[in-house]
Design a protein around this motif. Structure first.
Motif, PDB file in Angstrom:
ATOM      1  N   GLY A   9      52.532  -4.324   2.101  1.00  0.00           N
ATOM      2  CA  GLY A   9      51.359  -5.188   2.046  1.00  0.00           C
ATOM      3  C   GLY A   9      50.396  -4.741   0.956  1.00  0.00           C
ATOM      4  N   THR A  10      50.297  -3.444   0.773  1.00  0.00           N
ATOM      5  CA  THR A  10      49.390  -2.898  -0.245  1.00  0.00           C
ATOM      6  C   THR A  10      49.738  -3.471  -1.617  1.00  0.00           C
TER       7      THR A  10
ATOM      8  N   ASP B 148      44.364 -11.761   2.594  1.00  0.00           N
ATOM      9  CA  ASP B 148      45.215 -10.707   3.148  1.00  0.00           C
ATOM     10  C   ASP B 148      45.511 -11.107   4.593  1.00  0.00           C
TER      11      ASP B 148
ATOM     12  N   GLN C 132      47.355  -8.704   8.987  1.00  0.00           N
ATOM     13  CA  GLN C 132      47.121  -8.563  10.431  1.00  0.00           C
ATOM     14  C   GLN C 132      47.210  -9.900  11.164  1.00  0.00           C
TER      15      GLN C 132
ATOM     16  N   SER D 120      52.776  -7.925   5.472  1.00  0.00           N
ATOM     17  CA  SER D 120      53.453  -6.640   5.600  1.00  0.00           C
ATOM     18  C   SER D 120      54.381  -6.677   6.812  1.00  0.00           C
TER      19      SER D 120
ATOM     20  N   HIS E 140      55.836  -4.276   8.675  1.00  0.00           N
ATOM     21  CA  HIS E 140      55.756  -3.359   9.819  1.00  0.00           C
ATOM     22  C   HIS E 140      54.641  -3.694  10.809  1.00  0.00           C
ATOM     23  N   LYS E 141      53.804  -4.680  10.463  1.00  0.00           N
ATOM     24  CA  LYS E 141      52.769  -5.092  11.426  1.00  0.00           C
ATOM     25  C   LYS E 141      53.293  -6.169  12.388  1.00  0.00           C
TER      26      LYS E 141
HETATM   27  N1  PLP Z   1      46.007  -5.121   4.642  1.00  0.00           N
HETATM   28  C1  PLP Z   1      45.677  -4.926   5.916  1.00  0.00           C
HETATM   29  C2  PLP Z   1      44.664  -5.808   6.558  1.00  0.00           C
HETATM   30  C3  PLP Z   1      46.278  -3.899   6.650  1.00  0.00           C
HETATM   31  O1  PLP Z   1      45.927  -3.710   7.922  1.00  0.00           O
HETATM   32  C4  PLP Z   1      47.235  -3.090   6.011  1.00  0.00           C
HETATM   33  C5  PLP Z   1      47.863  -1.953   6.722  1.00  0.00           C
HETATM   34  O2  PLP Z   1      47.181  -1.161   7.330  1.00  0.00           O
HETATM   35  C6  PLP Z   1      47.556  -3.341   4.665  1.00  0.00           C
HETATM   36  C7  PLP Z   1      46.922  -4.375   4.015  1.00  0.00           C
HETATM   37  C8  PLP Z   1      48.570  -2.536   3.938  1.00  0.00           C
HETATM   38  O3  PLP Z   1      49.875  -2.836   4.345  1.00  0.00           O
HETATM   39  P1  PLP Z   1      51.056  -1.779   4.102  1.00  0.00           P
HETATM   40  O4  PLP Z   1      50.896  -0.720   5.132  1.00  0.00           O
HETATM   41  O5  PLP Z   1      52.310  -2.555   4.273  1.00  0.00           O
HETATM   42  O6  PLP Z   1      50.898  -1.266   2.736  1.00  0.00           O
END
Ligand code: PLP
Length: 382
Positions: free
Chosen positions: A73-74, A176, A179, A199, A201-202
């Motif tokens: 997600g990052t 984003d 979540q 992402s 894994h969420k």
């Molecule tokens: N954006 C939000 C709102 C998140 O909660 C997270 C993860 O904690 C991320 C982005 C980042 O996702 P990833 O862990 O896949 O890099």
């Protein structure tokens, strides 16, 4: 490693769903081909990758070509924010104050490359002001980024209204939705977004894979360079197993979303109501806003958050804190601070985040032990 019996940190990472595990196994065990190879191994991998793309696209109402698989997600947030800033050099970037660090740090990186950063304030419940959105749009940013759902407090933003304003102004709207996916409807056919970050894994997929939805016609610069994979936006050999697991998890989460979220929301409400009764001075953060049904962010003034989390862990309960602790100093979360919550309330905060496996008995157990933990930790702190 502690023997954690009650896992209430799903917003940090969710357990891998059986559907995702099963879907992935063939690609970990024998079907290892590179999707860019022309032989049968490659064709088999390509077919699986494209099926995963179509499956994920269907969950959000997108066309398969609009899904770019990324490394987490990052990275999806990074490509959206910095990729747009590089596409439209000289234009500012607009981000809300409570974004995940993946967005905020990408905006900062854009700033180092010369872009001005416009920060949109939020109200006491973490909701972005539409007036601030309008003011930012008047400056014609390269991208306006407001998250669908906040990871610390669960606040849902008015993405429909924000998207409509961005569309009218001709500005790319990035949200984003890391979540939000699987918990609230995330549809690109009803909400006018240009870019969305996800992402795996969420939602019960594997860690280390994400996706960026890129509405057709939205121009972006990549952050990495190499082969032409993922339409050049994310070069590098694709993680076929990850993509397949991600799509299976997203599909399963979305298919059960309505009943699962009604059940989990009721558990969360019972947790909050029970703790309000039993813990003096407890504050439920963002309680006045529409929120994810899975998240409860609580402030416990007078209690050290680290001691609370450690005591919970000793009871086998895994939760987290929005506060970042470095070198002994606990810094209140930037989210609670942006909501105008003073440090003495924002600092001692704990986040419980529930998931599809959370049970009534687990909530009963938290209601049983947490009030005494808070009392003890407060007494220790004097
Ligand atoms: N954006 C939000 C709102 C998140 O909660 C997270 C993860 O904690 C991320 C982005 C980042 O996702 P990833 O862990 O896949 O890099």
């Amino acid at each position: 490693m502690t023997d954690t019996a009650i896992y209430l940190d799903h917003a940090a990472s969710a357990p891998v769903r059986p559907e995702a595990r099963e879907a992935m196994l063939p690609f970990l065990e024998g079907r290892f081909g590179n999707p860019s190879s022309i032989h049968r191994y490659g064709r088999e991998a390509r077919a699986a990758l494209e099926e995963a793309r179509a499956r994920l696209a269907a969950v959000i109402g997108a066309a398969p070509q609009e899904i770019v698989f990324t490394r987490a997600g990052t990275e999806a947030d990074g490509v959206a924010v910095l990729g747009r800033a590089r596409q439209l050099r000289g234009a500012p970037v607009a981000v809300s104050a409570t974004e995940h660090k993946a967005v905020l740090a990408s905006a900062h990186a854009a700033e180092e490359e010369g872009a001005r950063v416009l920060t949109l304030p939020v109200d006491h419940d973490g909701v972005v002001s539409l007036d601030a959105v309008d003011a930012a749009l008047a400056e014609r940013p390269a991208v306006l980024s407001v998250m669908w759902a906040n990871n610390e407090v669960g606040t849902l933003q008015p993405v429909g209204e924000i998207g409509a304003r961005c569309r009218a102004a001709g500005v790319v709207f990035h949200s984003d939705a890391v979540q939000a996916l699987g918990k609230v409807p995330v549809r690109v056919d009803t909400i006018p977004v240009g870019l969305l970050a996800f992402s795996a894994h969420k939602v019960g997929g594997p860690k280390g894979i994400g996706a960026l939805y890129v509405r057709r016609g939205t121009a972006l610069k990549p952050l990495l360079f190499g082969g032409g994979q993922e339409r050049g936006l994310r070069p590098g050999t694709e993680d076929v197993a990850g993509a397949v697991g991600f799509a299976a998890a997203a599909h399963a989460a979305d298919a059960e979303r309505e009943p699962a979220m009604a059940r989990i929301g009721a558990l969360r409400d019972r947790l909050e109501a029970g703790l309000r009764e039993r813990v003096p001075g407890l504050i439920v953060n963002a309680a006045g806003a529409p929120r994810l049904p899975t998240v409860s962010n609580l402030s416990l003034p007078g209690a050290d958050p680290e001691a609370l989390l450690m005591s919970l862990d000793l009871e086998g309960i895994a939760a987290s804190s929005g506060s970042a602790c470095s070198s002994g100093a606990v810094e209140p979360s930037h989210v609670l601070t942006a909501m105008g919550i003073p440090a003495r309330i924002a600092g001692p905060s704990v986040r419980f985040s529930l998931g599809w496996g959370t049970t009534d008995a687990e909530i009963d157990r938290v209601l049983e032990v947490f009030p005494a933990i808070v009392q003890r930790v407060r007494a220790l702190g004097g």
